[in-house]
Design an enzyme around this catalytic site. Structure first.
Site, PDB file in Angstrom:
ATOM      1  N   LYS A 100       0.362  -0.742  -0.019  1.00 33.46           N
ATOM      2  CA  LYS A 100       0.071  -0.200  -0.172  1.00 33.46           C
ATOM      3  C   LYS A 100       0.633   1.140   0.191  1.00 33.46           C
ATOM      4  O   LYS A 100       0.803   1.931  -0.190  1.00 33.46           O
ATOM      5  CB  LYS A 100      -0.570   0.140   1.255  1.00 33.46           C
ATOM      6  CG  LYS A 100      -2.358  -0.932   1.096  1.00 33.46           C
ATOM      7  CD  LYS A 100      -3.030  -1.075   2.076  1.00 33.46           C
ATOM      8  CE  LYS A 100      -4.693  -2.033   2.035  1.00 33.46           C
ATOM      9  NZ  LYS A 100      -4.030  -2.915   2.507  1.00 33.46           N
ATOM     10  N   GLU A 184      -2.992   7.127   8.086  1.00 36.33           N
ATOM     11  CA  GLU A 184      -3.613   7.927   7.252  1.00 36.33           C
ATOM     12  C   GLU A 184      -4.791   8.278   8.497  1.00 36.33           C
ATOM     13  O   GLU A 184      -4.819   7.740   9.299  1.00 36.33           O
ATOM     14  CB  GLU A 184      -4.306   7.039   6.204  1.00 36.33           C
ATOM     15  CG  GLU A 184      -3.083   6.485   4.868  1.00 36.33           C
ATOM     16  CD  GLU A 184      -4.566   6.075   3.639  1.00 36.33           C
ATOM     17  OE1 GLU A 184      -3.584   5.739   2.926  1.00 36.33           O
ATOM     18  OE2 GLU A 184      -5.717   5.002   4.500  1.00 36.33           O
ATOM     19  N   HIS A 219     -14.050  -3.649   9.195  1.00 35.44           N
ATOM     20  CA  HIS A 219     -14.051  -3.185   8.206  1.00 35.44           C
ATOM     21  C   HIS A 219     -13.647  -4.118   7.336  1.00 35.44           C
ATOM     22  O   HIS A 219     -12.499  -4.067   5.775  1.00 35.44           O
ATOM     23  CB  HIS A 219     -12.341  -3.244   8.447  1.00 35.44           C
ATOM     24  CG  HIS A 219     -12.149  -2.334   9.951  1.00 35.44           C
ATOM     25  ND1 HIS A 219     -12.273  -0.668   9.260  1.00 35.44           N
ATOM     26  CD2 HIS A 219     -11.273  -2.015  10.866  1.00 35.44           C
ATOM     27  CE1 HIS A 219     -11.754   0.048  10.233  1.00 35.44           C
ATOM     28  NE2 HIS A 219     -11.222  -0.669  11.391  1.00 35.44           N
ATOM     29  N   ARG A 280      -6.685  -8.614  -8.108  1.00 32.31           N
ATOM     30  CA  ARG A 280      -7.356  -9.945  -8.692  1.00 32.31           C
ATOM     31  C   ARG A 280      -9.255  -9.437  -9.458  1.00 32.31           C
ATOM     32  O   ARG A 280      -9.695  -8.007  -8.676  1.00 32.31           O
ATOM     33  CB  ARG A 280      -7.348 -10.358  -7.613  1.00 32.31           C
ATOM     34  CG  ARG A 280      -7.582  -9.982  -5.862  1.00 32.31           C
ATOM     35  CD  ARG A 280      -8.059 -10.553  -4.619  1.00 32.31           C
ATOM     36  NE  ARG A 280      -8.617 -10.304  -3.538  1.00 32.31           N
ATOM     37  CZ  ARG A 280      -9.402  -9.486  -2.802  1.00 32.31           C
ATOM     38  NH1 ARG A 280     -10.865 -10.104  -3.767  1.00 32.31           N
ATOM     39  NH2 ARG A 280      -9.034  -9.239  -2.108  1.00 32.31           N
TER      40      ARG A 280
END
Length: 653
Positions: A100, A184, A219, A280
């Site tokens: 990421k 973040e 999440h 994917r």
């Protein structure tokens, strides 16, 4: 996938673990090869065994599915080295988007908007804590190599950062073999909107519109829909262009998903930020298939064979609205803890499988199969399509109502409440919808006792008639030539034991009237068996169609708006049993002990964190049920524990 391959005349080979010998994917394929033990590290993460199976069976390509090695660059490279096509992007694209942190650097260079945060290589706890303070709380810690909500924590206060970071890193290491994280800014009231992209080896990249995946717990996605409610044509074009730019930046080929966090601005429009790219096919791809009329697996196969994309951007259009519900084995009222067990009953609504239709079910298990602790808790995906969102919502509720699962905890009733909630019905969406609507979604009253009891009684009478016939002298429904009669049922409902009576009042023999009695309440009862566990029941002035399934003492009753699982207690069988000792710290689900947070001799208080367990790749912290002293730890770190196993012994303080 097997259905698509059959339609295209392609032979399929499945690989399976010791836990999946009878799984649906094994039965659906032309051939199957065992590759190891139940644990993923002994089977589905063994690239060498998968490639050996491909070579032994003469397979020309490998489709990696949704998880495990689907986003593993080394596996894609190993396939290429073995001369076997990897049905997915090139290893370079997987590697570029697999981190990421690295992906965000690439996106920044490509001009794709980013959430403010720290994406660097230095992962020392002290530096990460300083970066979190610089960004400003609340922050989100995310596993750099992760996905599916694993290795992710929201942190609201500086004093909670260290513990959340350690938990994230442990979970990331276990799930992805990499404990690197990024930090973040946590976007308040965020929406999760993703764009389906597709590229071919000729350099063409297009997008197939968006999906809104904002409804999440822990999440992880719960409901996904397409198109995203409230999405303007201009914003759709802008987000699609950003997703295409992201895919082009890494030379993308095949199916992929570019995920964005979006927030509403003052004028009601959306501001969006790049979050990550899943290299994917996604679990929720059927909603895109439903609104476009395309088979994305077929597109994957054609692109992997070197063919160009079948359509160009201007040829694509959205038709109607589609919603997918993830049906999972879990306990929504107990912090969504995963559940395991046998699927004693698994009945789906009428649907068209593998083809575009109003209702579609994609399931990897069948009735009699088991949900094990080794893999994800998802039982199936239920997808509906309608001309409008309102029609799709109505179809989804009806399909969920017709979904009957008995044998373990599931989220089906919870999903119906989400679909009916004010926020979801009016498309007031963000990733905190479930927390915001918790009062109406969680810990709702169970099916009314009298309706549940009527189902138990109706089913018992129908079973006896089926076994004994209509001879009135043999039946046990209270029929008497003269006078009335009562029959007793001991029923455990919602944790309480109730004495239920079925009475035939004096003089009622001629018109077959019955009466249900609970405490001092009375309801006239009529019940007609319709076959297949279905009953037409009239309780006082209320007429209901109930479906009942009985397995031993357990009886499941499905009513139009609700359901319940009861125990019809056999008093003789349970004679002499004592109540279980309260106040124990027991495992709420099967799993592995990750850590003990107290040692023998420690004095603890009610609610104090005492142990951490892992089940289905997620960590769960267990807390002290009462004040006391830790007398003994009954397991060691790394041990597997069955559901209900006592982890440690608490003595009075």
């Amino acid at each position: 996938m097997a259905a698509t391959c059959r339609r295209l005349g392609i032979r399929t080979v499945a690989v399976y673990s010791a836990a999946d010998a009878k799984a649906r994917h094994v039965m659906a394929c032309d051939e199957a090869v065992a590759i190891g033990g139940a644990s993923p590290k002994d089977s589905y993460l063994r690239a060498d065994r998968i490639l050996a199976a491909a070579q032994a069976t003469g397979a020309q390509a490998v489709h990696p599915g949704y998880g495990f090695l689907s986003e593993n660059a080394e596996f894609a490279e190993a396939c290429a080295a073995a001369g076997i096509a990897f049905i997915g992007p090139p290893a370079s694209a997987i590697a570029a988007m697999g981190s990421k942190s690295a992906a965000k650097a690439l996106m920044e260079a490509a001009g794709v908007p980013l959430v403010p945060g720290y994406h660097g290589d230095d992962n020392t706890p002290e530096l990460l804590a300083r970066e979190a303070a610089r960004i400003g709380y609340p922050v989100l810690i995310k596993a750099s190599a992760g996905g599916g909500g694993k290795g992710m924590r929201r942190v609201d206060r500086p004093e909670d950062f260290a513990a959340a970071l350690a938990s994230c890193q442990r979970e990331a290491k276990n799930s992805f073999g990499n404990d690197h994280v990024l930090v973040e800014r946590y976007v308040l009231r965020p929406r999760h909107i993703e764009i389906q992209v597709f590229g071919d080896s000729q350099g063409q990249v297009i997008h197939l519109f968006e999906r809104d995946c904002s409804v999440q717990r822990r999440h992880q996605k719960v409901l996904e829909e397409a198109p995203a409610p409230g999405m303007s044509a201009a914003r759709r074009a802008e987000m699609g262009a950003a997703a295409v730019a992201a895919a082009q930046a890494v030379g993308y080929v095949g199916a992929g998903t570019v995920e964005f966090i979006a927030e509403e601005v003052d004028d009601g429009d959306l501001r969006f930020y790049f979050m990550e790219m899943n290299t994917r096919l996604q679990v929720e791809h059927p909603v895109t298939e439903a609104i476009t009329g395309l088979d994305l697996v077929e597109w994957q196969l054609r692109v992997a064979a070197g063919q160009p994309l079948p359509l160009r951007q201007h040829q694509l259009q959205i038709t109607g609205h589609a919603i997918e519900a993830r049906i999972c084995a879990e306990q929504p009222d107990n912090n969504f803890l995963p559940a395991t067990g046998r699927l004693d009953v698994l009945r789906w609504p009428p649907h068209v499988q593998f083809e575009r239709g109003a209702v579609r079910v994609d399931a990897g298990v069948g009735e009699g199969d088991a949900i094990t602790p080794y893999y994800d808790s998802m039982v199936a995906k239920l997808i509906v399509h309608g001309d409008t969102r309102a029609q799709a919502l109505a179809r989804l509720d009806a399909a969920l109502a017709a979904t009957h699962i008995v044998g373990l905890h599931t989220n089906v009733a919870f999903l119906r409440r989400v679909v009916a909630s004010q926020s979801f019905a009016t498309a007031d969406l963000d990733t905190a919808l479930i927390e915001r609507e918790a009062a109406v979604l969680l810990k709702q009253p169970p099916l009314a006792l009298e309706i549940a009891a009527a189902g138990v009684v109706a089913h018992a009478l129908a079973e006896e008639v089926a076994a004994e016939g209509d001879d009135p002298w043999s039946r046990r429904d209270g029929w008497r030539l003269h006078g009335g009669a009562r029959r007793h049922f001991d029923i455990q409902h919602a944790g309480a034991l109730h004495a239920v009576a079925l009475a035939r009042p004096h003089g009622a023999a001629a018109d077959n009237r019955l009466e249900l009695q609970i405490a001092d309440q009375r309801w006239p009862l009529q019940a007609t068996a319709l076959g297949g566990g279905r009953h037409d029941v009239t309780l006082a002035d209320r007429r209901l169609h109930l479906t009942v399934y009985a397995h031993g003492e357990r009886v499941a009753v499905f009513a139009p708006a609700h359901s319940a699982v009861l125990q019809q207690i056999d008093a003789i069988a349970h004679a002499g049993e004592g109540a279980a000792e309260g106040g124990q710290l027991t495992a709420p689900m099967p799993g592995k002990v990750i850590a003990f947070l107290a040692k023998a001799g420690d004095t603890v208080t009610r609610g104090q964190a005492l142990a951490v367990m892992e089940a289905m790749k997620m960590e769960h912290t267990l807390h002290a049920p009462r004040d006391g002293v830790v007398a003994e730890l009954l397991y060691a770190v790394g041990d597997q524990v069955g559901e209900g196993g006592e982890l440690l012994r608490l003595a009075p303080a």
